[in-house]
Design a protein around this motif. Structure first.
Motif, PDB file in Angstrom:
ATOM      1  N   SER A  78       3.412   1.805  -1.792  1.00 12.30           N
ATOM      2  CA  SER A  78       3.622   2.123  -3.215  1.00 12.30           C
ATOM      3  C   SER A  78       2.416   2.846  -3.793  1.00 12.30           C
ATOM      4  O   SER A  78       2.556   3.772  -4.590  1.00 12.30           O
ATOM      5  CB  SER A  78       3.881   0.843  -4.019  1.00 12.30           C
ATOM      6  N   LEU A  79       1.217   2.408  -3.390  1.00 16.27           N
ATOM      7  CA  LEU A  79       0.002   3.057  -3.905  1.00 16.27           C
ATOM      8  C   LEU A  79      -0.109   4.484  -3.384  1.00 16.27           C
ATOM      9  O   LEU A  79      -0.466   5.406  -4.119  1.00 16.27           O
ATOM     10  CB  LEU A  79      -1.243   2.261  -3.497  1.00 16.27           C
ATOM     11  N   ARG A 108       0.829  -1.214   0.000  1.00 14.03           N
ATOM     12  CA  ARG A 108       0.000   0.000   0.000  1.00 14.03           C
ATOM     13  C   ARG A 108       0.863   1.262   0.000  1.00 14.03           C
ATOM     14  O   ARG A 108       0.456   2.295  -0.544  1.00 14.03           O
ATOM     15  CB  ARG A 108      -0.972  -0.011   1.184  1.00 14.03           C
ATOM     16  N   LEU A 125       2.388   6.369  -2.464  1.00 12.94           N
ATOM     17  CA  LEU A 125       3.442   7.125  -3.144  1.00 12.94           C
ATOM     18  C   LEU A 125       2.976   7.585  -4.521  1.00 12.94           C
ATOM     19  O   LEU A 125       3.122   8.752  -4.888  1.00 12.94           O
ATOM     20  CB  LEU A 125       4.703   6.246  -3.270  1.00 12.94           C
ATOM     21  N   ARG A 126       2.375   6.646  -5.270  1.00 15.16           N
ATOM     22  CA  ARG A 126       1.961   6.982  -6.628  1.00 15.16           C
ATOM     23  C   ARG A 126       0.893   8.081  -6.616  1.00 15.16           C
ATOM     24  O   ARG A 126       0.915   9.005  -7.423  1.00 15.16           O
ATOM     25  CB  ARG A 126       1.424   5.725  -7.331  1.00 15.16           C
TER      26      ARG A 126
END
Lengths: 223, 223
Positions: free
Chosen positions: B26-27, B24, B29-30
């Motif tokens: 990474s999500l 999560r 961050l994006r």
């Protein structure tokens, strides 16, 4: 207090079953397929969980969303659980799929054995490059995008894979929606706006590398 | 009772932080990167959660594993949280990456903009096909596999992407381990045996299509 997306009451967009549970179903399915290939007829929540790094309680709880699959003293019958999970996921029926984009990524995905193994058959390939239309790739003729709606209707295609460059993604997605597609797997590294009637899953390959970087950094720290 | 993999006490292989929390990150961050691109300087756990389909409590709980990032009355400062998450993931430093396999998938991944955007630079490409060695792809000369150990050492490469056909995957993985690679992103649809000192993330692209099929089937049911 409990704000986990795993909480069944959190009302995810795809209904009452949390997305995380559905994604674990795919992992259970894959592991069961490996077990059958290796000659196993039955398995247990402990065995299934061990390989995947989940507890046996997690496995049982996930499957309990969908029914009662184990047998006392036996565990799970692999083939039976495979069929049950496929029915839940909707992959007990074959899915004809359209590929949009016949560049390197599209070509690689056309050769990818994993799709066919799980019931996804890419039956049509489209590209807006006139040089590519008419070419044959992996036994499929590349069609111009103008033929999209017609082919989707003719072949009963409901899912499409978007493997076009990012700047073209939204326009092509709009054409797919227009053509009556129900679901879109998007490899373009951009967010696409779609009407609420169309499902989309975005594949962000950098996420996998980030997760790998984290694992490497934290392994080094603790060694 | 609580067998969730999200439970911090479940002792995942990569340390005390559950894998689901790391994925999560990474999500988040994006999404933060999208917000900054759109001109936002601050955000909230509610806003961040809303876009991704998580509750605000989930967002706060996930971030709390790593520290205190919010400001009363302000929320999160986007750029600051981006830097913090990159530091946690280990992507605040650039990672030189080796690509193994210069077929369609390898070529597509060499062009994939998402990797560079997140700090992963593919600095070397290898293929065992003598016809491909010496070719130049996206500005990188394809090297024969014999040069693997040397190039990995010279360029300080720690991560490798495996984009070779399934039957070759284990042999090439063994060569990568021998060459001193710390982490392996595996696109081949087979499970690879690696020593405990090397991290691996497998990419199973059919899982994404299965999740899409489930979403489509269940959307139709409820409409």
């Amino acid at each position: 207090m409990n704000g986990k997306s795993e909480n069944p009451s959190d009302g995810g967009r795809d209904g009452p079953v949390p997305k995380a549970v559905v994604s674990r179903l795919s992992l259970y399915l894959r592991e069961l397929q490996h077990l059958v290939r290796d000659g196993h007829e039955t398995t247990s929540s402990t065995q299934l969980g061990n390989v995947l790094g989940f507890t046996d309680a997690q496995v049982r709880k996930d499957l309990a969303y969908f029914g009662q699959f184990g047998y006392p003293g036996i565990g799970y019958r692999c083939e039976e659980l495979i069929q049950a999970i496929k029915q839940i996921l909707g992959t007990n029926q074959p899915w004809p799929v359209a590929m949009i984009g016949a560049g390197n990524l599209g070509r690689a995905l056309l050769r990818y054995k994993g799709f066919v193994q799980q019931g996804f058959r890419i039956v049509a390939v489209f590209d807006n490059d006139p040089d590519k239309a008419g070419q044959e790739i992996e036994g499929r003729a590349v069609e111009p995008l103008e033929r999209l709606a017609e082919v989707v209707r003719e072949q009963g295609i409901r899912l499409a894979i978007l493997a076009v460059p990012a700047p073209a993604a939204q326009e092509v997605a709009d054409m797919l929606v227009e053509a009556g597609i129900d679901g879109l797997l998007n490899f373009a590294p951009v967010t696409i706006a779609l009407p609420g009637t169309v499902s989309t899953v975005g594949v962000d390959l950098a996420i996998e590398l980030e997760q790998l970087a984290f694992a490497v950094v934290n392994r080094k720290k603790s060694s």
